[in-house]
Design a protein around this motif. Structure first.
Motif, PDB file in Angstrom:
ATOM      1  N   ALA A  15      17.974  14.618 -41.406  1.00 34.36           N
ATOM      2  CA  ALA A  15      16.904  13.736 -40.940  1.00 34.36           C
ATOM      3  C   ALA A  15      17.421  12.316 -40.710  1.00 34.36           C
ATOM      4  O   ALA A  15      17.101  11.684 -39.695  1.00 34.36           O
ATOM      5  CB  ALA A  15      15.763  13.723 -41.959  1.00 34.36           C
ATOM      6  N   MET A  16      18.249  11.812 -41.630  1.00 32.76           N
ATOM      7  CA  MET A  16      18.793  10.465 -41.481  1.00 32.76           C
ATOM      8  C   MET A  16      19.713  10.371 -40.278  1.00 32.76           C
ATOM      9  O   MET A  16      19.798   9.332 -39.622  1.00 32.76           O
ATOM     10  CB  MET A  16      19.542  10.069 -42.752  1.00 32.76           C
ATOM     11  N   SER A  17      20.406  11.463 -39.966  1.00 38.42           N
ATOM     12  CA  SER A  17      21.300  11.477 -38.808  1.00 38.42           C
ATOM     13  C   SER A  17      20.530  11.504 -37.497  1.00 38.42           C
ATOM     14  O   SER A  17      21.096  11.210 -36.434  1.00 38.42           O
ATOM     15  CB  SER A  17      22.232  12.697 -38.879  1.00 38.42           C
ATOM     16  N   TYR A  54      20.517  -2.183 -32.533  1.00 37.04           N
ATOM     17  CA  TYR A  54      20.973  -3.397 -33.221  1.00 37.04           C
ATOM     18  C   TYR A  54      20.584  -3.363 -34.700  1.00 37.04           C
ATOM     19  O   TYR A  54      21.402  -3.679 -35.578  1.00 37.04           O
ATOM     20  CB  TYR A  54      20.367  -4.626 -32.543  1.00 37.04           C
ATOM     21  N   LEU A  55      19.344  -2.966 -34.984  1.00 42.88           N
ATOM     22  CA  LEU A  55      18.877  -2.913 -36.369  1.00 42.88           C
ATOM     23  C   LEU A  55      19.637  -1.856 -37.173  1.00 42.88           C
ATOM     24  O   LEU A  55      19.928  -2.064 -38.358  1.00 42.88           O
ATOM     25  CB  LEU A  55      17.375  -2.622 -36.409  1.00 42.88           C
ATOM     26  N   MET A  56      19.971  -0.737 -36.548  1.00 44.09           N
ATOM     27  CA  MET A  56      20.744   0.292 -37.247  1.00 44.09           C
ATOM     28  C   MET A  56      22.126  -0.224 -37.608  1.00 44.09           C
ATOM     29  O   MET A  56      22.644   0.059 -38.686  1.00 44.09           O
ATOM     30  CB  MET A  56      20.847   1.551 -36.380  1.00 44.09           C
ATOM     31  N   LEU A  61      23.312   1.440 -41.128  1.00 43.35           N
ATOM     32  CA  LEU A  61      23.090   2.857 -40.824  1.00 43.35           C
ATOM     33  C   LEU A  61      24.122   3.381 -39.832  1.00 43.35           C
ATOM     34  O   LEU A  61      24.409   4.575 -39.793  1.00 43.35           O
ATOM     35  CB  LEU A  61      21.677   3.066 -40.271  1.00 43.35           C
ATOM     36  N   GLU A  62      24.658   2.485 -39.010  1.00 40.44           N
ATOM     37  CA  GLU A  62      25.742   2.846 -38.098  1.00 40.44           C
ATOM     38  C   GLU A  62      26.865   1.830 -38.223  1.00 40.44           C
ATOM     39  O   GLU A  62      26.611   0.632 -38.384  1.00 40.44           O
ATOM     40  CB  GLU A  62      25.255   2.925 -36.646  1.00 40.44           C
ATOM     41  N   ARG A 123      29.844  11.739 -40.885  1.00 40.45           N
ATOM     42  CA  ARG A 123      30.095  10.845 -42.021  1.00 40.45           C
ATOM     43  C   ARG A 123      29.301  11.257 -43.253  1.00 40.45           C
ATOM     44  O   ARG A 123      29.823  11.249 -44.372  1.00 40.45           O
ATOM     45  CB  ARG A 123      29.755   9.408 -41.619  1.00 40.45           C
ATOM     46  N   ARG A 124      28.044  11.607 -43.069  1.00 42.45           N
ATOM     47  CA  ARG A 124      27.169  11.894 -44.199  1.00 42.45           C
ATOM     48  C   ARG A 124      27.558  13.174 -44.937  1.00 42.45           C
ATOM     49  O   ARG A 124      27.447  13.244 -46.163  1.00 42.45           O
ATOM     50  CB  ARG A 124      25.720  11.985 -43.727  1.00 42.45           C
ATOM     51  N   LEU A 125      27.971  14.200 -44.177  1.00 40.11           N
ATOM     52  CA  LEU A 125      28.346  15.469 -44.806  1.00 40.11           C
ATOM     53  C   LEU A 125      29.856  15.601 -44.987  1.00 40.11           C
ATOM     54  O   LEU A 125      30.351  16.687 -45.270  1.00 40.11           O
ATOM     55  CB  LEU A 125      27.806  16.644 -43.984  1.00 40.11           C
ATOM     56  N   LYS A 126      30.567  14.471 -44.801  1.00 39.34           N
ATOM     57  CA  LYS A 126      32.018  14.444 -45.001  1.00 39.34           C
ATOM     58  C   LYS A 126      32.689  15.613 -44.269  1.00 39.34           C
ATOM     59  O   LYS A 126      33.470  16.377 -44.838  1.00 39.34           O
ATOM     60  CB  LYS A 126      32.355  14.494 -46.493  1.00 39.34           C
ATOM     61  N   MET A 127      32.368  15.716 -43.001  1.00 37.81           N
ATOM     62  CA  MET A 127      32.826  16.856 -42.206  1.00 37.81           C
ATOM     63  C   MET A 127      34.317  16.762 -41.886  1.00 37.81           C
ATOM     64  O   MET A 127      34.897  15.682 -41.828  1.00 37.81           O
ATOM     65  CB  MET A 127      32.024  16.956 -40.898  1.00 37.81           C
ATOM     66  N   ASP A 128      34.875  17.915 -41.677  1.00 38.40           N
ATOM     67  CA  ASP A 128      36.255  18.033 -41.231  1.00 38.40           C
ATOM     68  C   ASP A 128      36.353  19.331 -40.431  1.00 38.40           C
ATOM     69  O   ASP A 128      35.393  20.100 -40.354  1.00 38.40           O
ATOM     70  CB  ASP A 128      37.215  18.055 -42.419  1.00 38.40           C
TER      71      ASP A 128
END
Length: 254
Positions: A15-17, A54-56, A61-62, A123-128
């Motif tokens: 949801a955050m993504s 801009y706010l993100m 958040l980004e 980034r959030r799920l530390k993907m690789d």
């Protein structure tokens, strides 16, 4: 209980993504229901989305690197939109000052939202990834897919050949992601299809709200054809290639 907690954790980060895509659809809904005087709808959408972006960034958040990826994909999407409009694939019939060759500048954000989601969830799920084919194979395939969006108007459409190549090139590529203390993995081609399907659903919502119109939607809105899933499937591949390659380059430098 741990499974439920991990599911909630996974749902939260999904949801955050999706904050930027949700902001786009929220803006489309708002501007389709409320008319603001002294400013055209397309111009208002662009102003709102620039403010959200801009706010993100200011809120953290980004990151700056993610903003750069989003800008690249914004340009890629805008170039494709300009070409598709000239070929009569769809139209933006409403007036606006922030239109370039008939295309409102906000339209690039709809493509950039895919890149925003990819950057955030990575980034959030530390993907690789394992089995990444490398820049040469992935880059050439991504370039061929993007080129086919332009050339299929006057030479045969090679999307199904390109889809077969995707399966071959990424056959051994798996996404690895982490949910709390548990590691999961998924075939990359399956992830392509899942994201492409949900973008197709979003496209139906967007056309219903008047973000753009296909030729058969000018009189009455119709469901976007299922064949469009293949287009989004291929477009998602381009975004993943860009994001994954930049992540690999940055990881190599750190």
């Amino acid at each position: 209980m741990n499974s439920i907690t991990r599911l909630l954790h996974f749902g939260y980060h999904q949801a955050m993504s999706c904050i930027f895509p949700v902001a786009i659809f929220g803006t489309l809904i708002l501007t389709s229901r409320v008319e603001v005087p002294f400013i055209h709808r397309y111009d208002l959408i662009l102003l709102i989305l620039l403010t959200v972006q801009y706010l993100m960034y200011r809120s953290g958040l980004e990151t700056l690197d993610e903003i750069k990826v989003i800008c690249v994909f914004h340009v890629i999407g805008l170039m494709l939109e300009i070409y598709k409009i000239r070929m009569g694939s769809w139209a933006y019939p409403d007036p606006g000052y922030t239109k370039l060759l008939g295309v409102p500048l906000y339209s690039g954000f709809m493509y950039a939202s895919v890149a925003s989601y990819m950057c955030q969830i990575w980034r959030r799920l530390k993907m690789d990834m394992t089995g990444w084919p490398g820049l040469a194979s992935a880059g050439l395939l991504g370039g061929a897919i993007y080129l086919n969006f332009f050339t299929h108007h006057f030479i045969p459409d090679f999307r199904w050949w390109l889809t077969a190549l995707v399966v071959v090139v990424f056959w051994r590529t798996w996404i690895i992601y982490r949910v709390q203390d548990r590691m999961y993995r998924m075939p990359l081609t399956l992830a392509f299809f899942i994201v492409g399907f949900f973008i197709w659903l979003a496209e139906n919502i967007a056309t219903f709200l008047g973000a753009w119109k296909y030729p058969d939607q000018h009189e009455t809105w119709h469901l976007v054809g299922l064949s469009k899933i293949s287009s989004w499937f291929l477009l998602v591949i381009i975004s993943v290639i860009i994001v994954a390659q930049l992540k690999h380059v940055k990881a190599g430098r750190s």
